[in-house]
Design an enzyme around this catalytic site. Structure first.
Site: not given
Ligand SMILES: C[S@@+](CC[C@H](N)C(=O)[O-])C[C@H]1O[C@@H](n2cnc3c(N)ncnc32)[C@H](O)[C@@H]1O
Length: 204
Positions: A94, A159, A78, A60, A58
């Site tokens: 998802d 990203k 997420d 961001w 969280g």
């Molecule tokens: C690098 S982290 C994000 C960090 C976030 N920006 C922060 O500042 O805390 C990437 C996120 O993408 C989520 N993610 C990956 N695949 C996903 C999906 N299919 N649906 C929703 N979220 C997903 C992961 O659960 C993870 O929390």
């Protein structure tokens, strides 16, 4: 302890951004990637309605919520849970599922987004071609969503991971936005293939 866990802990101990995050209220070092891009590009100048895709834990969303005016709000999504944040509505699900994307749209309640930010990243399998395909698939869904949600003139920060499909993706962005810029903030490790694309001025 597994070797990969040990090296992760070692890297976190040495990492100045992880250290800085531990001493702050932010939940993750990822915040410094966003704040660096924001300092350069002033992302939140007019942003009042923001969607944060792949938001957990969280940082961001925390940062974005702190940039908002009184009417502003963030919708965050997420697959993992996220602790509540003021002015942030969280959807747990998802993002590859239609119903989750629809829930994000419903969260907008008829409004259009000023800014979509996505730090979404798949769980890595270690098989490079598979991981690249998964990350491009997620990025494509983010773009589909931006097509639905963004207002004219809105911006997208997404990203990507350097590899197959990123050039084509940037071409797609160029068709839809006035300006497309690549960003690799210092907080993003040199060893990581990740980078960010900032697309400004949605105009479809
Ligand atoms: C690098 S982290 C994000 C960090 C976030 N920006 C922060 O500042 O805390 C990437 C996120 O993408 C989520 N993610 C990956 N695949 C996903 C999906 N299919 N649906 C929703 N979220 C997903 C992961 O659960 C993870 O929390």
């Amino acid at each position: 302890m597994a070797k990969s866990n040990k090296s992760w802990i070692h890297r976190q101990d040495k990492d100045p951004y992880a250290k800085k995050a531990r001493g702050s209220h932010f939940r993750s070092r990822a915040v410094y990637k966003l704040s660096e891009i924001d300092k350069k590009d002033r992302l939140f100048r007019t942003a009042q309605t923001i969607i944060d895709i792949g938001a957990s834990p969280g940082s961001w969303s925390q940062y974005a919520s702190e940039q908002l005016g009184p009417q502003g709000r963030v919708i965050a999504v997420d697959i993992l849970p996220m602790q509540p944040i003021d002015k942030v509505s969280f959807i747990k699900g998802d993002f590859t599922e239609d119903q989750v994307m629809r829930a994000c749209m419903a969260g907008l309640a008829g409004a259009q987004a000023d800014l979509v930010i996505s730090d979404i990243a798949p769980n890595l399998s270690g098989v490079k071609t598979r991981d690249q395909a998964c990350s491009m698939y997620l990025a494509e869904l983010v773009l589909d969503f931006a097509d639905e949600a963004l207002k004219q003139g809105g911006d997208l920060l997404v990203k990507l991971f350097q590899g197959e499909g990123t050039d084509q993706y940037k071409k797609e962005l160029n068709k839809r936005f006035q300006k497309v810029m690549v960003r690799k903030p210092q907080a993003s490790r040199d060893s990581s293939r990740e980078f960010y694309v900032l697309a400004r001025g949605y105009q479809v």
